[in-house]
Design a protein around this motif. Structure first.
Motif, short mmCIF file in Angstrom:
data_model
loop_
_atom_site.label_atom_id
_atom_site.label_comp_id
_atom_site.label_asym_id
_atom_site.label_seq_id
_atom_site.Cartn_x
_atom_site.Cartn_y
_atom_site.Cartn_z
N LEU A 1 113.63 3.41 -8.26
CA LEU A 1 114.52 3.91 -7.21
C LEU A 1 115.89 3.26 -7.37
O LEU A 1 116.01 2.03 -7.32
CB LEU A 1 113.96 3.60 -5.82
N ASN A 2 116.91 4.07 -7.59
CA ASN A 2 118.28 3.58 -7.69
C ASN A 2 119.11 4.22 -6.56
O ASN A 2 119.15 5.44 -6.42
CB ASN A 2 118.88 3.97 -9.05
N HIS A 3 119.77 3.37 -5.77
CA HIS A 3 120.50 3.88 -4.60
C HIS A 3 121.87 3.22 -4.51
O HIS A 3 122.01 2.00 -4.67
CB HIS A 3 119.72 3.61 -3.31
N VAL A 4 122.89 4.04 -4.25
CA VAL A 4 124.25 3.55 -4.06
C VAL A 4 124.44 3.21 -2.59
O VAL A 4 124.38 4.09 -1.73
CB VAL A 4 125.28 4.60 -4.51
N VAL A 5 124.66 1.94 -2.30
CA VAL A 5 124.86 1.48 -0.92
C VAL A 5 126.29 1.72 -0.49
O VAL A 5 126.57 2.26 0.58
CB VAL A 5 124.47 0.01 -0.77
N VAL A 6 127.25 1.29 -1.33
CA VAL A 6 128.67 1.51 -1.09
C VAL A 6 129.26 2.13 -2.36
O VAL A 6 129.11 1.57 -3.44
CB VAL A 6 129.41 0.21 -0.75
N ASP A 7 129.89 3.27 -2.24
CA ASP A 7 130.41 3.98 -3.40
C ASP A 7 131.31 3.08 -4.25
O ASP A 7 132.27 2.48 -3.74
CB ASP A 7 131.21 5.21 -2.96
N ASP A 8 130.96 3.00 -5.54
CA ASP A 8 131.75 2.26 -6.54
C ASP A 8 131.87 0.78 -6.23
O ASP A 8 132.70 0.09 -6.84
CB ASP A 8 133.16 2.86 -6.67
N VAL A 9 131.06 0.27 -5.30
CA VAL A 9 131.13 -1.16 -4.95
C VAL A 9 129.76 -1.82 -5.07
O VAL A 9 129.62 -2.87 -5.70
CB VAL A 9 131.69 -1.36 -3.53
N LEU A 10 128.72 -1.23 -4.48
CA LEU A 10 127.40 -1.87 -4.44
C LEU A 10 126.32 -0.83 -4.70
O LEU A 10 126.28 0.22 -4.06
CB LEU A 10 127.17 -2.54 -3.09
N ALA A 11 125.43 -1.16 -5.66
CA ALA A 11 124.27 -0.32 -5.97
C ALA A 11 123.05 -1.21 -6.12
O ALA A 11 123.14 -2.34 -6.62
CB ALA A 11 124.48 0.49 -7.25
N VAL A 12 121.90 -0.71 -5.68
CA VAL A 12 120.64 -1.47 -5.72
C VAL A 12 119.58 -0.63 -6.42
O VAL A 12 119.51 0.60 -6.21
CB VAL A 12 120.17 -1.85 -4.30
N ARG A 13 118.75 -1.28 -7.22
CA ARG A 13 117.68 -0.59 -7.94
C ARG A 13 116.37 -1.37 -7.79
O ARG A 13 116.35 -2.59 -7.93
CB ARG A 13 118.02 -0.43 -9.42
N VAL A 14 115.31 -0.64 -7.49
CA VAL A 14 113.99 -1.24 -7.29
C VAL A 14 112.99 -0.52 -8.20
O VAL A 14 112.99 0.70 -8.29
CB VAL A 14 113.53 -1.12 -5.83
N ALA A 15 112.16 -1.31 -8.89
CA ALA A 15 111.11 -0.75 -9.73
C ALA A 15 109.82 -1.52 -9.48
O ALA A 15 109.86 -2.74 -9.27
CB ALA A 15 111.48 -0.80 -11.21
#
Length: 314
Positions: A215-229
């Motif tokens: 699961l890859n999700h953008v929290v803040v556009d072009d600033v913060l992204a989080v990925r969980v596997a």
């Protein structure tokens, strides 16, 4: 009269020429500015490989030559790269499964026992203890394992792997004094600035099964992204009661506070339980006991009870 006509024609010619130069001088720069705004040029870091340039099984660049991003055609080392598409099509999730498809490599369970040869005895327990490192490259030695080119003892698994690079043989430019077998490097998945959600389920022989999520999700556009596997895997074998269970959780984040600053972090938790099968053939520890006057043989030292060398078996 003729002179006046020539003079007027020259004046008109100069007028048209001046107007044309004025239009070219003012219109062309405006077109260039518009093109620059629409097609921005992004310069990648020389220490980062952008895997989006990979097409199918074809990888075009690597860090495995000099630790700088280099086109494969310019690298003289013997390098094989496994892309995500190739790993998925061959159902390869660990080093042992990948090495079956690479050149000049041998893996335990195939045509290589993986036994460690000491001064007086052979250790056939090496393969079940550490199958991730039980391999041989170019007929020399096993390759070292690394993550993002840092040596590691963590077993490679495909659920959080972006690509696998096999550098066959020593490369002093890359890692200095290293194993003659080379390095098997795993590039971990990174949090990207786009949303992606994936689920994979697979089954195998003798009741083996594997489930993984990404699961890859953008929290803040072009600033913060989080990925969980996450991974839940159970390998079963024809030899009973051999098995290997593996559960893992992987978390990574990418933070870009400024245009020229990128911070990445990752952490992995896992638990593994196993009773792996023996790949070595059965051994005869009884025949020599009758042939050598019933002297006991100590398998862990490779010597007889009276201290003499191990007899040759027939």
């Amino acid at each position: 009269m003729t002179l006046n006509k020539l003079t007027n024609q020259r004046k008109l010619a100069w007028l048209y020429t001046s107007l044309a130069l004025f239009v070219v001088a003012n219109v062309l720069p405006a077109q260039d500015d518009t093109t620059t705004d629409e097609d921005d040029v992004y310069e990648l870091s020389p220490f980062v490989v952008d895997t989006t340039s990979d097409v199918g099984y074809l990888a075009t660049s690597t860090l495995a030559g000099t630790r700088l991003r280099t086109d494969l055609r310019d690298v003289g080392s013997a390098i094989s790269i496994f892309t995500p598409e190739m790993m998925e099509d061959t159902a390869s999730d660990d080093v042992a499964e990948i090495l079956v498809y690479t050149a000049n490599t041998e893996v335990a369970g195939g045509n290589y026992s993986g036994a460690t040869v000491g001064d007086t005895f052979v250790d056939f327990d090496q393969t079940p203890r550490n199958p991730n490192s039980t391999n041989r490259v170019r007929g020399l030695a096993n390759a070292e394992n690394s993550r993002n080119y840092f040596l590691t003892d963590i077993w490679m698994e495909g659920y959080n792997t972006e690509r696998v690079v096999i550098n066959r043989g020593p490369n002093s430019i890359l890692f200095g004094l290293g194993a003659p077998g080379g390095v098997i490097n795993t590039t971990l998945k990174k949090a990207e600035f786009y949303n992606y959600y994936g689920l994979k389920l697979s089954v195998g022989s003798f009741g083996s099964n594997r489930q993984s999520i990404d699961l890859n999700h953008v929290v803040v556009d072009d600033v913060l992204a989080v990925r969980v596997a996450a991974l839940n895997k159970s390998d079963q074998y024809e030899t009973k009661p051999a098995y290997q269970d593996d559960q893992r959780f992987y978390l990574t984040a990418t933070v870009k506070p400024t245009e020229n600053t990128t911070i990445r972090a990752n952490v992995e938790f896992g638990d593994q339980d196993s009773n792996r099968p023996q790949w070595s053939p059965p051994m005869d520890h009884f025949s020599h006991w009758f042939e050598e006057g019933k002297l006991s043989y100590y398998g862990h030292t490779g010597s007889m009870a009276d201290g003499s060398a191990r007899p040759h078996w027939t």
